[in-house]
Design a protein around this motif. Structure first.
Motif, PDB file in Angstrom:
ATOM      1  N   HIS A  51     -30.159 -20.980  49.267  1.00  0.00           N
ATOM      2  CA  HIS A  51     -29.363 -21.745  48.306  1.00  0.00           C
ATOM      3  C   HIS A  51     -28.505 -22.806  49.004  1.00  0.00           C
ATOM      4  O   HIS A  51     -28.380 -23.920  48.502  1.00  0.00           O
TER       5      HIS A  51
ATOM      6  N   TRP B   1     -28.634 -26.840  48.209  1.00  0.00           N
ATOM      7  CA  TRP B   1     -27.549 -26.903  47.226  1.00  0.00           C
ATOM      8  C   TRP B   1     -27.451 -28.295  46.599  1.00  0.00           C
ATOM      9  O   TRP B   1     -27.452 -29.309  47.290  1.00  0.00           O
TER      10      TRP B   1
ATOM     11  N   THR C 274     -29.382 -25.016  42.502  1.00  0.00           N
ATOM     12  CA  THR C 274     -30.025 -25.063  43.815  1.00  0.00           C
ATOM     13  C   THR C 274     -31.489 -24.667  43.653  1.00  0.00           C
ATOM     14  O   THR C 274     -31.945 -24.391  42.536  1.00  0.00           O
TER      15      THR C 274
ATOM     16  N   LEU D 282     -34.292 -22.007  43.812  1.00  0.00           N
ATOM     17  CA  LEU D 282     -34.370 -20.546  43.734  1.00  0.00           C
ATOM     18  C   LEU D 282     -35.721 -20.044  44.230  1.00  0.00           C
ATOM     19  O   LEU D 282     -36.734 -20.720  44.064  1.00  0.00           O
TER      20      LEU D 282
ATOM     21  N   CYS E 160     -27.786 -20.669  40.847  1.00  0.00           N
ATOM     22  CA  CYS E 160     -27.890 -19.823  42.045  1.00  0.00           C
ATOM     23  C   CYS E 160     -27.792 -18.330  41.736  1.00  0.00           C
ATOM     24  O   CYS E 160     -28.432 -17.503  42.388  1.00  0.00           O
TER      25      CYS E 160
END
Length: 356
Positions: free
Chosen positions: A158, A162, A226, A228, A258
């Motif tokens: 993540h 990000w 973010t 996954l 996230c």
């Protein structure tokens, strides 16, 4: 790791018999003398396991595999009845070709090649069983230490991506939400079948659950977006020969909130009691690791964060409605129990419904 273009124009093998020595050799970059199929594992994706003998010696045997897993859609009957499995296979092939080489902190099976055509997606990976890896038992649970090792890797993935989105990676669409919406269509009938896990009365209302599900998908907070893994439940983990946890099955990666990966992992890995005891400690560890690996500095005293965290438990909604043909009954029932307990603990449906 060999990379492959957007869409292969070559004809990829569609049946196990099509996986020939010459084809495998062309993908691995070595002349293959012979391949023998050692075992087959059927599922939403078929895994074909091979032992490979090469024509010539190499100085470093670890530079090429002797035992591989070739994963794709090799079951025409399954493909006909469950056409969505093709997109999963193509997505996993894309992972090994395009994303895996860049991932820093999350551990996964070693990939040797990935490619797709309009009828197939194939990933060639190392054979984990040959490497001495083991897999969780169907209804297992794990201690805090094991869970934190997995959470560290999730936080690392993540942190690395990000704030990114499909705008940055146009080829990564969200194939997860439509699949989950399709699965919950049968909610009302499935939850009433004899032998299914018992649900609280308010969760017997499929229309209410689906309305919350759709609202959750449309109102995720972009502040927590973010890349996954997308399917981090316990059944997609494995343990290396020396006992370290790793993640399998990269067919559902997409951009979303996230906490989806975090709660899906933690709530399937632990008993209800252990999750209740350690949950906030785990969340704090996730947030501090996210920051230490390059992500933002977040705090669970932020009300906005906790709302997003609780809403993310809707990720688990596959379990109360998952067919026993897709996953073993022991797994489904235990994961459904863990899911429902978390929904009740966090008033998940109510939190989503209370959103403006």
């Amino acid at each position: 790791m060999a990379h492959e273009s957007e869409m292969s124009t070559e004809k990829l093998p569609l049946l196990p018999d099509d996986v020939a020595a010459q084809w495998l050799g062309s993908k691995l970059g070595h002349k293959v003398k012979s391949v023998s199929l050692t075992r087959t594992k059927f599922g939403t994706g078929t895994k074909l396991f091979y032992f490979i003998e090469y024509e010539n010696e190499v100085a470093d045997p670890s530079s090429r595999p002797s035992h591989v897993c070739v994963k794709g859609v090799f079951d025409p009957v399954m493909l006909k009845s469950q056409s969505w499995t093709l997109s999963l296979a193509q997505r996993e092939a894309d992972f090994f070709a395009k994303i895996a080489p860049a991932i820093k902190h999350m551990r996964y099976p070693r990939g040797w090649w990935g490619g797709r055509s309009d009828q197939q997606g194939i990933a060639i990976m190392s054979d984990l069983v040959h490497e001495g890896c083991t897999f969780p038992s169907e209804a297992g649970s794990y201690p805090l230490e094991t869970v934190l090792e997995g959470v560290y890797q999730i936080a690392g993935l993540h942190a690395q991506f990000w704030g990114k989105s499909q705008e940055d990676y146009p080829w990564i669409d969200n194939n997860y939400d439509p699949a989950m919406l399709a699965i919950t269509e049968t909610w009302d009938s499935v939850v009433r079948e004899p032998g299914r896990p018992k649900l609280p009365e308010y969760l017997m209302d499929g229309a209410r659950v689906r309305k919350a599900q759709k609202k959750y998908y449309s109102r995720r907070n972009p502040k927590f977006r973010t890349l996954l893994h997308g399917d981090t439940h316990m059944g997609n983990t494995y343990f290396t020969a020396d006992g370290h946890i790793r993640f399998l099955d990269w067919s559902a990666f997409h951009f979303a909130s996230c906490f989806h990966d975090l709660v899906y992992f933690v709530s399937t890995m632990m008993t209800v009691e252990d999750r209740r005891t350690h949950e906030m400690e785990i969340l704090d560890y996730y947030l501090s690791t996210l920051h230490s690996l390059g992500g933002p500095k977040l705090d669970r005293n932020d009300e906005e964060l906790m709302i997003e965290y609780k809403k993310s438990y809707l990720t688990n909604l596959v379990w109360p409605v998952c067919g026993y043909i897709l996953q073993p009954k022991t797994t489904v029932d235990v994961f459904a129990e863990r899911t429902i307990a978390a929904w009740v603990d966090h008033k998940v449906l109510e939190v989503v419904e209370a959103e403006p």
